[in-house]
Design a protein around this motif. Sequence first.
Motif, mmCIF file in Angstrom:
data_model
loop_
_atom_site.group_PDB
_atom_site.id
_atom_site.type_symbol
_atom_site.label_atom_id
_atom_site.label_comp_id
_atom_site.label_asym_id
_atom_site.label_seq_id
_atom_site.Cartn_x
_atom_site.Cartn_y
_atom_site.Cartn_z
ATOM 1 N N GLU A 11 0.834 -1.211 0.000
ATOM 2 C CA GLU A 11 0.000 0.000 0.000
ATOM 3 C C GLU A 11 0.867 1.260 0.000
ATOM 4 O O GLU A 11 0.563 2.227 -0.701
ATOM 5 C CB GLU A 11 -0.939 -0.007 1.207
ATOM 6 C CG GLU A 11 -1.999 1.060 1.126
ATOM 7 C CD GLU A 11 -3.083 0.877 2.177
ATOM 8 O OE1 GLU A 11 -4.006 1.698 2.161
ATOM 9 O OE2 GLU A 11 -3.011 -0.052 2.995
ATOM 10 N N VAL A 12 1.955 1.245 0.758
ATOM 11 C CA VAL A 12 2.873 2.382 0.767
ATOM 12 C C VAL A 12 3.453 2.563 -0.634
ATOM 13 O O VAL A 12 3.547 3.693 -1.137
ATOM 14 C CB VAL A 12 3.996 2.183 1.811
ATOM 15 C CG1 VAL A 12 5.068 3.251 1.684
ATOM 16 C CG2 VAL A 12 3.418 2.175 3.227
ATOM 17 N N ARG A 14 2.073 1.798 -3.452
ATOM 18 C CA ARG A 14 1.037 2.366 -4.328
ATOM 19 C C ARG A 14 0.938 3.882 -4.152
ATOM 20 O O ARG A 14 0.766 4.621 -5.128
ATOM 21 C CB ARG A 14 -0.317 1.701 -4.064
ATOM 22 C CG ARG A 14 -0.455 0.341 -4.711
ATOM 23 C CD ARG A 14 -1.906 -0.135 -4.772
ATOM 24 N NE ARG A 14 -2.615 -0.068 -3.515
ATOM 25 C CZ ARG A 14 -2.725 -1.077 -2.650
ATOM 26 N NH1 ARG A 14 -2.180 -2.233 -2.898
ATOM 27 N NH2 ARG A 14 -3.419 -0.921 -1.540
ATOM 28 N N VAL A 15 1.045 4.352 -2.913
ATOM 29 C CA VAL A 15 1.001 5.800 -2.664
ATOM 30 C C VAL A 15 2.194 6.473 -3.337
ATOM 31 O O VAL A 15 2.048 7.504 -4.008
ATOM 32 C CB VAL A 15 0.968 6.101 -1.150
ATOM 33 C CG1 VAL A 15 1.162 7.587 -0.889
ATOM 34 C CG2 VAL A 15 -0.325 5.603 -0.522
ATOM 35 N N ALA A 18 1.700 6.600 -7.010
ATOM 36 C CA ALA A 18 0.726 7.634 -7.380
ATOM 37 C C ALA A 18 1.396 9.008 -7.401
ATOM 38 O O ALA A 18 1.124 9.829 -8.290
ATOM 39 C CB ALA A 18 -0.462 7.623 -6.418
ATOM 40 N N ILE A 19 2.282 9.259 -6.451
ATOM 41 C CA ILE A 19 3.012 10.533 -6.439
ATOM 42 C C ILE A 19 3.904 10.623 -7.674
ATOM 43 O O ILE A 19 3.939 11.654 -8.355
ATOM 44 C CB ILE A 19 3.825 10.689 -5.138
ATOM 45 C CG1 ILE A 19 2.878 10.893 -3.952
ATOM 46 C CG2 ILE A 19 4.819 11.847 -5.255
ATOM 47 C CD1 ILE A 19 3.548 10.844 -2.595
ATOM 48 N N TRP A 43 0.804 19.083 1.371
ATOM 49 C CA TRP A 43 1.806 18.246 2.033
ATOM 50 C C TRP A 43 1.951 18.502 3.534
ATOM 51 O O TRP A 43 1.978 17.543 4.312
ATOM 52 C CB TRP A 43 3.155 18.389 1.326
ATOM 53 C CG TRP A 43 4.058 17.257 1.652
ATOM 54 C CD1 TRP A 43 5.109 17.267 2.524
ATOM 55 C CD2 TRP A 43 3.973 15.922 1.148
ATOM 56 N NE1 TRP A 43 5.681 16.032 2.574
ATOM 57 C CE2 TRP A 43 4.997 15.182 1.733
ATOM 58 C CE3 TRP A 43 3.106 15.290 0.249
ATOM 59 C CZ2 TRP A 43 5.197 13.842 1.460
ATOM 60 C CZ3 TRP A 43 3.315 13.955 -0.026
ATOM 61 C CH2 TRP A 43 4.348 13.258 0.575
ATOM 62 N N THR A 46 -0.959 16.928 5.282
ATOM 63 C CA THR A 46 -0.902 15.476 5.102
ATOM 64 C C THR A 46 0.168 14.881 6.002
ATOM 65 O O THR A 46 -0.054 13.869 6.663
ATOM 66 C CB THR A 46 -0.631 15.133 3.620
ATOM 67 O OG1 THR A 46 -1.671 15.697 2.829
ATOM 68 C CG2 THR A 46 -0.560 13.640 3.400
#
Length: 105
Positions: A11-12, A14-15, A18-19, A43, A46
Amino acid sequence: MGEEDPQLDEEVQRVLDAIDALGAGELPAAERARRLTQLLDEWPNTHSRVRAMRQAAMQEMQDDGLSLRKISAETGVSFGRVREIIQGVTKRPKADKQDPPEPDA
């Protein structure tokens, strides 16, 4: 896109992917710049939310009876840093990252 790190949680990764996609050359430069500006504008908030979620997760582990050393072992974060995170201590900038001293007049 960035190369995948086998140590990262799926999952990390995938993030992070995406960035990377926000800066990919598939879109016009102006659109990439606009999207990246939005990301940078968000940011700080977040980052604060992620820090708070990590603190809550570690606090939950401690509330469930885990010692700081066990939390450290399970998360890969040093014992001292686990203690600081649970206490809400944020890292202070290192001396070399502070403003340089004023030159002598």
